[in-house]
Design an enzyme around this catalytic site. Sequence first.
Site, PDB file in Angstrom:
ATOM      1  N   LYS A 267       0.856  -1.197   0.000  1.00 24.54           N
ATOM      2  CA  LYS A 267       0.000   0.000   0.000  1.00 24.54           C
ATOM      3  C   LYS A 267       0.888   1.242   0.000  1.00 24.54           C
ATOM      4  O   LYS A 267       1.673   1.454   0.918  1.00 24.54           O
ATOM      5  CB  LYS A 267      -0.912   0.002   1.240  1.00 24.54           C
TER       6      LYS A 267
ATOM      7  N   ASP B 173      -2.551  10.201   3.853  1.00 31.74           N
ATOM      8  CA  ASP B 173      -3.957   9.819   4.012  1.00 31.74           C
ATOM      9  C   ASP B 173      -4.676  10.820   4.914  1.00 31.74           C
ATOM     10  O   ASP B 173      -4.605  10.718   6.143  1.00 31.74           O
ATOM     11  CB  ASP B 173      -4.034   8.403   4.606  1.00 31.74           C
TER      12      ASP B 173
ATOM     13  N   LYS C 201     -10.062  12.823   8.443  1.00 34.71           N
ATOM     14  CA  LYS C 201      -9.570  12.428   9.759  1.00 34.71           C
ATOM     15  C   LYS C 201      -9.506  13.651  10.679  1.00 34.71           C
ATOM     16  O   LYS C 201      -9.386  14.773  10.196  1.00 34.71           O
ATOM     17  CB  LYS C 201      -8.148  11.859   9.621  1.00 34.71           C
TER      18      LYS C 201
ATOM     19  N   ASP D  52       1.634   6.312   5.679  1.00 41.74           N
ATOM     20  CA  ASP D  52       0.638   5.363   5.169  1.00 41.74           C
ATOM     21  C   ASP D  52       1.102   4.632   3.909  1.00 41.74           C
ATOM     22  O   ASP D  52       0.321   3.936   3.268  1.00 41.74           O
ATOM     23  CB  ASP D  52      -0.693   6.096   4.916  1.00 41.74           C
TER      24      ASP D  52
ATOM     25  N   ASP E 133     -12.078   7.116   3.942  1.00 36.43           N
ATOM     26  CA  ASP E 133     -10.861   6.864   4.723  1.00 36.43           C
ATOM     27  C   ASP E 133     -10.461   5.383   4.670  1.00 36.43           C
ATOM     28  O   ASP E 133      -9.366   5.017   5.072  1.00 36.43           O
ATOM     29  CB  ASP E 133     -11.085   7.320   6.167  1.00 36.43           C
TER      30      ASP E 133
ATOM     31  N   GLU F 182      -9.447   3.828   2.216  1.00 36.76           N
ATOM     32  CA  GLU F 182      -8.941   3.961   0.844  1.00 36.76           C
ATOM     33  C   GLU F 182      -7.890   2.911   0.508  1.00 36.76           C
ATOM     34  O   GLU F 182      -7.738   2.533  -0.644  1.00 36.76           O
ATOM     35  CB  GLU F 182      -8.369   5.365   0.634  1.00 36.76           C
TER      36      GLU F 182
ATOM     37  N   ARG G  88      -7.609  -0.284   1.094  1.00 35.95           N
ATOM     38  CA  ARG G  88      -8.114  -1.534   0.528  1.00 35.95           C
ATOM     39  C   ARG G  88      -8.545  -1.355  -0.923  1.00 35.95           C
ATOM     40  O   ARG G  88      -8.495  -2.302  -1.715  1.00 35.95           O
ATOM     41  CB  ARG G  88      -9.262  -2.069   1.403  1.00 35.95           C
TER      42      ARG G  88
END
Length: 477
Positions: free
Chosen positions: A238, A243, A250, A261, A320, A322, A324
Amino acid sequence: MVLTCYQGEPLPQPVAALLEAGDFGGQAGELLLLYPRETLPCRRLLLLGLGERDKISTAGMREAGARAVRKARDMQQPQFVMGLPASGLFVPGQVARALAEGMLLGAYRYLEHKSSLKPEQSRQVEQVTLLTDDTSAVGPVEQGITQGQIMARGVTRARDLVNAPGNWLTPTRMAEIAQEIGTHSGLQATVLGLEELQQQGFGGLLAVAQGSAQPPRFIILEHGQPAADRPTICLVGKGVTFDTGGISLKPGAGMEEMKTDMGGAAAVLGAMQVVGELGLSLHVVALIGAAENMPGANAYKPGDVIGTLSGKTVEVLNTDAEGRIVMADALFYAQRYQPQAVVDIATLTGAMRIALGPHAIGVIGNNQPLIDQMQRAGETSAERVWQLPLWDAYREMVKSKVADIRNTGGGREAGSITAAAFLEHFVGDMAWAHLDIAGTARSDTPGVCGVPGATGVGVMLLVQMLLDWIEARPAGM
Ligand code: BES
Ligand code: ZN
Ligand code: ZN
């Protein structure tokens, strides 16, 4: 000179004569500095405790290397010699490798963006000599040192990427770095840009990236060629370079942490550098979806239904979740290589940090021998891996009324498992293991080998898993 000692064991005579009995017990991490004057041929003698002899681990040996090198640096010593600790549990090559890893990882600092350095910040130990009286060990020790250096450079590569600020490490820059790694480590690098992603239908990656001014990238790094005697393993990372949560924004406090991230991508890049440098006799393909998750005028929104590379549609409940979505396209892409196994690694869910804290990587997958292989590799590499279940009840949770699946379980319950249940939709019939490093990619308290910030977690684990694969394939694979 550094002399290591196990807990409760006597020191060699000339050293024992220098101190009072009881002043040094050899507990793990214990340090005592002595000035032997004329009695020994060294100005400073550092005693370093290893703890109990039958409890010493790879991690403990690394920690010893890290402590020795940091103490020497504090004392402004550019070099030292160290006796190679004897161990009944590890052969000399393994001890040397762990020490070399610990020394390099323990000396690590991230000072990339300081415009000037204080003298103590630019100081570094330049040379360490390991001593052994066993001549037959010299070859294996030298080999262990080289392996440890290669491994540690892979880990520090990952740490540099994870520590890098989001404005500096954009998807574009990550792709450039992947290409540099390819050139230096003999890997083939391919990067797909915006137009190619659109043409090929990377709907997931594009949806996450569309709120950002930074264009996404899909990065492919390949080591070796497929062959009958060379299994293909895919590593998927990933690479969300920042993020914000997107429209499902967030909270502000601590959001800066989300520059990490891309820890999964960093682990994959670090591991590939090692794979290339060690020249492993495997075909290894790394796949990274790199994007920035931003709330912009063009951003994807809760309630949107998006297409993915696989053709499956996804109802976005929370922008959020995102990671996956990015991973969905990358995992689906892996199927074209028909790998013997695919391992993905991602800072996927805050829930994993709640479940296991900073002490273990969560693993979930569809193939028990592969999961067992990951857990074994974690024992060897001292990056512990713990399995969570993937039962039908969890699969139910990502079903959607309007699309093929939805990108959350509807609430916070079993957040790490529902994320994996989502990913499973894109792995087809590949043997698959998913590693969630949201809890382990960074550490505020001194993390691996005493260094706060990025840990570089996953590099040693992935490489160890590949090394084990060369030794013996997991059952049935
Ligand atoms: N990048 C985060 C996960 C994360 C959290 C990594 C903390 C490192 C530290 C991920 O994209 C995310 O935001 N996940 C959500 C999912 C939820 C909206 C279903 C989460 O974990 O809260
Ligand atoms: Zn997120
Ligand atoms: Zn994320």
